[in-house]
Design a protein around this motif. Structure first.
Motif, short mmCIF file in Angstrom:
data_model
loop_
_atom_site.label_atom_id
_atom_site.label_comp_id
_atom_site.label_asym_id
_atom_site.label_seq_id
_atom_site.Cartn_x
_atom_site.Cartn_y
_atom_site.Cartn_z
N ALA A 1 0.83 -1.21 0.00
CA ALA A 1 0.00 0.00 0.00
C ALA A 1 0.86 1.25 0.00
O ALA A 1 2.03 1.22 0.41
CB ALA A 1 -0.93 0.01 1.22
N VAL A 2 0.27 2.33 -0.47
CA VAL A 2 0.88 3.66 -0.34
C VAL A 2 -0.15 4.57 0.32
O VAL A 2 -1.35 4.37 0.17
CB VAL A 2 1.30 4.25 -1.71
CG1 VAL A 2 2.31 3.36 -2.40
CG2 VAL A 2 0.09 4.46 -2.62
N MET A 3 0.33 5.55 1.08
CA MET A 3 -0.60 6.50 1.68
C MET A 3 0.10 7.82 1.98
O MET A 3 1.21 7.84 2.52
CB MET A 3 -1.25 5.96 2.95
CG MET A 3 -2.34 6.88 3.49
SD MET A 3 -3.48 6.09 4.66
CE MET A 3 -2.42 5.90 6.10
N THR A 4 -0.57 8.89 1.64
CA THR A 4 -0.19 10.25 2.00
C THR A 4 -1.32 10.77 2.87
O THR A 4 -2.46 10.89 2.40
CB THR A 4 -0.01 11.12 0.75
OG1 THR A 4 1.13 10.65 0.02
CG2 THR A 4 0.19 12.58 1.11
N ASP A 5 -1.05 11.02 4.15
CA ASP A 5 -2.14 11.35 5.08
C ASP A 5 -1.79 12.53 5.97
O ASP A 5 -0.62 12.76 6.29
CB ASP A 5 -2.50 10.14 5.93
CG ASP A 5 -1.35 9.65 6.79
OD1 ASP A 5 -0.25 9.43 6.24
OD2 ASP A 5 -1.53 9.50 8.01
N GLY A 6 -2.83 13.26 6.35
CA GLY A 6 -2.65 14.40 7.25
C GLY A 6 -3.84 14.59 8.17
O GLY A 6 -4.08 15.70 8.66
N ASP A 7 -4.59 13.51 8.42
CA ASP A 7 -5.86 13.63 9.15
C ASP A 7 -5.70 13.88 10.63
O ASP A 7 -6.48 14.62 11.23
CB ASP A 7 -6.72 12.39 8.92
CG ASP A 7 -6.03 11.11 9.40
OD1 ASP A 7 -4.82 10.94 9.10
OD2 ASP A 7 -6.67 10.29 10.06
#
Length: 216
Positions: A192-198
């Motif tokens: 998986a890949v993820m770019t997150d800022g939540d």
């Protein structure tokens, strides 16, 4: 009289260098070919925007988040006994600042690539290792994910020094899983890949290059 050609061949062949063995590879994300086949979406909070975009050597996967967290994953079985080395490249616009990645509010990353091992009834023994671009923790740092003990974080880049440039990595996933969890894992089941800022309401833009496994 002995034939000349067989004699010359016998003299020359031992001097020829051995051809190197070709490294075995398993493609996972061939974004440079504009290929997103098999990649699915997983949302944790809202939607990070993922799209194919022009890169320096072909198409790349561009990601942008504004306080959101969703990832793209691909179910794929990879034999770590044959191809244990994960290869990828990525680029970030800027790292996050003034956060503690070991806390829940700091569990945000402009880029992460992770592998998943699915085990046990209802996934109770599932394991994951996240390769991340950290903000504060130095490269080589490893720590448990603050939300679950089934995932381990590993910083392979950190801080602003390489921001804006493409960075390539090779990691022996079998070795990293053994170091993180103490098990000799011989197969993974998803990438998986993820770019997150939540968690901290953060904003980021980043890019992912091709992802594949290799024998070395």
């Amino acid at each position: 009289m002995r034939p000349v050609l067989p004699l010359l061949a016998a003299l020359l062949l031992p001097a020829l260098p051995a051809l190197p063995a070709m490294a075995e590879t398993v493609p996972v994300g061939m974004f440079s070919a504009g290929d997103l086949a098999g990649w699915e979406d997983k949302s944790f909070k809202g939607q990070t925007q993922y799209e194919l975009a022009p890169g320096p050597a072909g198409t790349v996967l561009q990601a942008s988040t504004d306080g959101m967290a969703s990832g793209r994953f691909k179910k794929i079985r990879v034999d770590l006994a044959r191809t244990p080395v994960l290869n990828w490249s990525w680029k970030i616009e800027a790292p996050y600042r003034d956060i503690d990645e070991s806390t829940k509010v700091g569990d945000d990353f402009p880029v992460r690539v992770y592998v998943v091992v699915e085990r046990g009834l209802l996934g109770l023994r599932t394991r994951a290792i996240n390769y991340v671009w950290a903000s504060a923790k130095p490269p080589g740092s490893r720590w448990p994910n603050p939300f679950t003990g089934q995932a381990m974080m590993l910083a392979v880049d950190s801080g602003p020094a390489k921001a804006g440039a493409w960075v390539s990595h090779k990691r022996n996933v079998r070795d990293d899983l053994r170091a993180a969890f103490g098990d000799d894992v011989t197969e993974i089941h998803a990438v998986a890949v993820m770019t997150d800022g939540d968690n901290g309401g953060r904003r980021a833009r980043a890019w992912y290059g091709d992802i594949f496994f290799s024998s070395e």
